[in-house]
Enzyme design. Structure first.
Site, short mmCIF file in Angstrom:
data_model
loop_
_atom_site.label_atom_id
_atom_site.label_comp_id
_atom_site.label_asym_id
_atom_site.label_seq_id
_atom_site.Cartn_x
_atom_site.Cartn_y
_atom_site.Cartn_z
N ALA A 195 43.30 -24.31 45.31
CA ALA A 195 41.89 -24.30 45.53
C ALA A 195 40.94 -25.03 44.57
O ALA A 195 41.25 -24.87 43.37
CB ALA A 195 41.40 -22.76 46.02
N GLY A 198 46.53 -22.69 45.67
CA GLY A 198 46.39 -22.89 47.17
C GLY A 198 47.28 -23.86 47.70
O GLY A 198 47.65 -24.14 48.88
#
Ligand code: DAK
Length: 264
Positions: free
Chosen positions: A63, A108
Site C-alpha cells: 500500500a 498489500g
C-alpha cells in the site's frame, strides 16, 4: 485509466498495475481503477484473468506508505475498507485470476496476490508482510489469507518477524505454485490461463465457487455446496458437449473433435 492497463488476448484478460515509479504501490486511485477494471471485464468473452505489475522490478511494493502516513483513524479505516472491497471482488470474481508476480510483493502486494486464485512468480520475486515494522498490522487481509495458504505457524513467523522471503522459499512453503525466469513469466501465465480458458467455463466457475465457499465452512457444508454446483453443470451445453465428445472419441479415436464450450 492512469495506473491500470487492461488488454484482452483471446479469452484471457491481462490487468497490469502501472505505477512503475512507485514500484506499483497501491494508492486510492490504483484501488479505484482496479475496481472499475474488474467491473468492465466482459465475462462472455474472457474466461481467465492475469494480474501483474509493470516493469521488471516490482509486482506491487505494498500500500502507498506516503498516502497512509497522514491518515487519521477514520481515514485509515476507510482506506482499509476500499482495499478490502477490491481484494474481495478479486477473490470472488466469477472467473479464475492468476497473479503473475514479477518482483516485489510486499504488504498489500503480497495480500493482493493472495486474493488471486493462483500465484506464479519470477525468480527475482520477493514476498513479505513488513507491516509490524511500520507500526501497523497487515490491513488488506494478510493475517487471514496467509495463514490459510501456508498454515498458521509459517504465517505467524513471516508476519511477526516482518522478514521478506525469496521466490524459492515462497515455492517451498506453497505460497506460489511455480517460479520462472523473469523473461518467461508472462508466457507461462498466458499458457496456464489459456489452458484454463479452454475448459468448460461454467464448470471452471463452479469449481472456483466450490473451493472458495467450501474453505469457509465445515466439510459437511462444503460437500453440500459441491453437490449443488455439480448438479448445476448438468443440462448445460458444456456438459453435453464435453461428455459427448469423450464418448465419441471412445467409439472412434480418429474422430477427436475440439469441443467449443459455451457459456450456458
Ligand atoms: N509506497 C509508496 N512508495 C513506494 C513504496 C510504497 N509501499 N515502495 C516503494 N515506493 C517508492 C519509493 O518511495 C521510491 O520512490 P521515489 O523516492 O523514487 O519517489 C520508489 O518507489 C522506488 O523505491 P526505492 O528507491 O525504495 O527502491 P529500492 O530498490 O531501493 O527498494 C523496496 C525497493 C521494495 C525494498 C523498497 O522500496 C521498500 O521497502 N518499499 C516499501 C515496502 C513496504 O514496506 N511495503 C509494505 C507497505 S505497508 C491497512 C491497509 C493497508 C495496509 C495496512 C493497513 N489498514 C487501513 C488497516 C497495507 C500496508 C502495506 O502494504
Amino acid at each position: 485509466m492512469e495506473f491500470v492497463l487492461y488488454e484482452v488476448k483471446d479469452a484471457v484478460g491481462i490487468i497490469t498495475i502501472n505505477r512503475e515509479k512507485a514500484l506499483n504501490a497501491l494508492n486510492s486511485q490504483v484501488l479505484d481503477e482496479l475496481s472499475a477494471t474488474l467491473d468492465g471485464v466482459d465475462l462472455n468473452a474472457v474466461r481467465c484473468l492475469i494480474l501483474t505489475g509493470a516493469g521488471e522490478k516490482s509486482f506491487v511494493a505494498g500500500a502507498d506508505i506516503g498516502e497512509m502516513s497522514t491518515l487519521s483513524k477514520a481515514e485509515g479505516e476507510a482506506f482499509g475498507k476500499k482495499g478490502n472491497d477490491v481484494f474481495l471482488k478479486l477473490e470472488k470474481f466469477p472467473i479464475p485470476v492468476i497473479a503473475a508476480v514479477n518482483g516485489f510483493a510486499l504488504g498489500g502486494g503480497c495480500e493482493i496476490s493472495m486474493s488471486c486464485d493462483i500465484r506464479i512468480c519470477s525468480d527475482n520475486a520477493m514476498f513479505g508482510q513488513p507491516e509490524v515494522g511500520l507500526g501497523i498490522t497487515p490491513g488488506f487481509g494478510g493475517t487471514q489469507r496467509l495463514a490459510r495458504l501456508v498454515g498458521a505457524g509459517m504465517a505467524k513467523q513471516m508476519i511477526y518477524t516482518a522478514r521478506n522471503i525469496k521466490a524459492d522459499e515462497a515455492l517451498r512453503i506453497g505460497l506460489v505454485n511455480a517460479v520462472y525466469p523473469q523473461a518467461e513469466l508472462m508466457d507461462a501465465a498466458l499458457k496456464m490461463a489459456n489452458g484454463i480458458a479452454a475448459q468448460a467455463p461454467i464448470a471452471v466457475r463452479n469449481c472456483k465457487k466450490a473451493i472458495n465457499e467450501g474453505l469457509q465452512v465445515s466439510i459437511d457444508e462444503g460437500v453440500a455446496i459441491e453437490e449443488k454446483l455439480f448438479g448445476d453443470c448438468f443440462e448445460t451445453e458444456d456438459q453435453k458437449a464435453g461428455m459427448g465428445n469423450f464418448l465419441k472419441k471412445k467409439d472412434d479415436p480418429t474422430k477427436v473433435k475440439v469441443v467449443s464450450f459455451q457459456n450456458k
